[in-house]
Design an enzyme around this catalytic site. Structure first.
Site, PDB file in Angstrom:
ATOM      1  N   GLU A 289       0.884  -1.170   0.000  1.00  0.00           N
ATOM      2  CA  GLU A 289       0.000   0.000   0.000  1.00  0.00           C
ATOM      3  C   GLU A 289       0.915   1.210   0.000  1.00  0.00           C
ATOM      4  OE1 GLU A 289      -1.545   3.151   0.869  1.00  0.00           O
ATOM      5  OE2 GLU A 289      -2.089   2.427   2.859  1.00  0.00           O
ATOM      6  N   CYS A 323      -1.601   8.879   2.585  1.00  0.00           N
ATOM      7  CA  CYS A 323      -1.289   8.375   1.251  1.00  0.00           C
ATOM      8  C   CYS A 323      -2.419   8.648   0.274  1.00  0.00           C
ATOM      9  CB  CYS A 323      -0.988   6.882   1.313  1.00  0.00           C
ATOM     10  SG  CYS A 323      -2.297   5.924   2.119  1.00  0.00           S
TER      11      CYS A 323
END
Length: 521
Positions: A289, A323
């Site tokens: 991720e 993110c």
């Protein structure tokens, strides 16, 4: 307890996110201890605490002041080897962990959640001290999501199973979902407690064992949870936690021949290195991720008040250290001027300061390196012709605070429009048509998340299908639930975390076929 004004501030924070955690309760927040005692700063292996074999330590720093909180054992390859050995022993056939009923694995996860809830106030304060995020957020958002994640996967422990298969002939065939084995997990510094739960939940529910590398910037809460894992009753060696640096401890996990899987959350650059190391060693399974440069598309028919507030939240939440931050705000041209004006006013009103103050919306960046990197991006934006509308500098004489910053007149080719800044810097871009914004939004090496604000359901559905992103939010942003998978397209990673999909990466599917004298329907 916080006084009514403080509770109102907490409610305001939650309204900004509009249910970041799907159903965040509005509740009284206990007053924090701004100097929580540090109980654990060593390496956790086999349910015991150890110094690093090298005896080395590293400092963990309070980002609000730049002062050292304490020194922590610095694990490296030798410590990772010892942790993997302990995990492998815990995973042997016939071990207490392998013999445990699936329902009992769920019970242990629920017990861990109960212990975290018991110590929620302490953990929230420790997270704020070590990470810098506002205490109200640590308590109401991060810890709430941790509890929901662990309890969600506790429920899956005895429900994720194989099937019987009606193959031809006189055979009985079925599948088993078996644990992968020793799982290396490397977690980041922006959501230390939450990322620990995202990794541990599915791994332990499916019967794996874990060697976790925690970030050198924020090791303290993960180490405290390690002791709760022991208190909950997990057998020795099932969870092992090694604080240390990426190039040493992290690299040792990624390249270890006896680690069966690695899960990593962090930068795309480091994700590349982990993928290569996993391939060069034992072809271990990899879940990544990684970074993002997520488009947030504001159509001209959007609810202006709501879109402005949500776009602000999408970028500035967690000091911009997300993110999936909505870091490319695309605004349709006929509302562009008004949207920019309102966004600048909202950014100027954002309260930056002591993260233990209930009025604070934005704390410091994580460390001096990130602080300087973000200021470098702001300088780049000005030099490349973007219009600095507010902010642009340090927000305090001490610590790593940055003013909420907004750029207008941003063009796609500018550095600030292409690269992940990971800070409180909003970039607003103008577009005319849906087809134009689809092309520009997808013209990125990243594909983690996206959002669309519109009152037109046809536009919302069309854009949701066209955008190259693992998650698309419509008329909201940063809405997460333990039930919903999360992960990216392109250089934003591979695999999914959360939900039933998050279990797949932690299991092997085995087919067993048995010859029988005669098969009957």
């Amino acid at each position: 307890m916080l006084r009514p004004a403080a509770l109102a501030a907490a409610r305001l924070v939650l309204r900004q996110g509009r249910r970041l955690l799907s159903a965040a309760p509005t509740q009284a927040v206990p007053a924090p201890n701004q100097q929580p005692e540090i109980f654990y700063n060593q390496i956790f292996i086999n349910n015991e605490w150890h110094d690093a074999i090298s005896k080395k330590t590293f400092p963990t720093v309070n980002p609000s002041t730049g002062d050292v909180i304490c020194h922590v054992a610095e694990g490296d390859k030798e410590d990772v080897d010892r942790a993997v050995e302990a995990a492998r022993a815990a995973f042997q056939l016939g071990s207490p962990w392998r013999r445990l009923d699936a329902s009992d694995r769920g019970r242990l996860l629920n017990r861990l959640a109960d212990l975290i809830e018991r110590d929620r106030t302490y953990l929230a304060a420790l997270e704020t001290l070590d990470n810098g995020k506002p205490y109200v957020i640590s308590y109401l958002v991060d810890l709430d999501m941790v509890l929901k994640c662990l309890r969600y996967y506790a429920g899956w422990a005895d429900k994720y199973h194989g099937k019987t298969l009606p193959i031809d002939g006189d055979y009985f065939s079925y599948t088993r979902h078996e644990p992968v084995g020793v799982c290396g997990q490397i977690i980041p510094w922006n959501f230390p407690l939450l990322m620990q739960a995202w990794k541990l939940g599915p791994a332990l529910a499916t019967g794996n064992v874990v060697v976790m590398k925690v970030s050198e910037q924020t090791p303290l809460t993960a180490l405290y949870v390690a002791n709760l894992i022991k208190e909950a009753g997990f057998p020795p060696g099932v969870v092992n936690i090694v604080p240390g640096y990426g190039p040493t401890a992290g690299a040792a996990i990624a390249s270890h021949e006896d680690v069966d899987k690695v899960a990593f959350t962090g930068s795309t650059e480091v994700g590349h290195l982990i993928q290569v190391a996993a391939g060069k060693s034992n072809l271990k399974r990899v879940t990544l991720e990684l970074g993002g440069k997520s488009p947030n598309i504001i159509m001209s028919d959007a609810d202006m008040d709501w879109a402005v507030e949500q776009a602000h939240f999408a970028l500035f939440f967690n000091q911009g250290q997300c993110c999936c931050a909505g870091s490319r705000t695309f605004v349709q041209e006929d509302i562009y001027a008004e949207f920019v004006e309102r966004s600048v006013a909202r950014a100027r009103s954002r309260v930056v300061g002591n993260p233990f103050d209930s009025r604070t919306e934005q704390g410091p960046q994580i460390d001096e390196t990130q602080f300087k990197k973000i200021l470098g991006y702001i300088k780049s934006g000005k030099e490349e012709g973007a219009k600095l509308l507010c902010g642009g500098g340090a927000a305090a004489d001490r610590g790593y605070f940055i003013q909420p910053t907004v750029f207008g007149d941003v063009q796609d080719g500018m550095t600030i429009a292409k690269e992940e800044i990971f800070g409180p810097v909003m970039q607003i871009l103008k577009f005319k048509t849906i087809e134009e914004v689809i092309g520009r939004a997808n013209n990125s090496k990243y594909g983690l998340a996206a959002a669309v604000f519109t009152k037109d359901l046809d536009k919302a559905n069309y854009l949701s299908q066209a955008l190259q992103a693992g998650t698309v939010w419509v008329n909201c942003y940063d809405v997460f639930g333990a039930q919903s998978p999360f992960g990216g397209y392109k250089l934003s990673g591979s695999g999914r975390e959360l939900g039933e999909y998050g279990l797949q990466a932690y299991t092997e599917v085995k087919t067993v076929t048995v010859k029988v004298p005669q098969k009957n329907s």
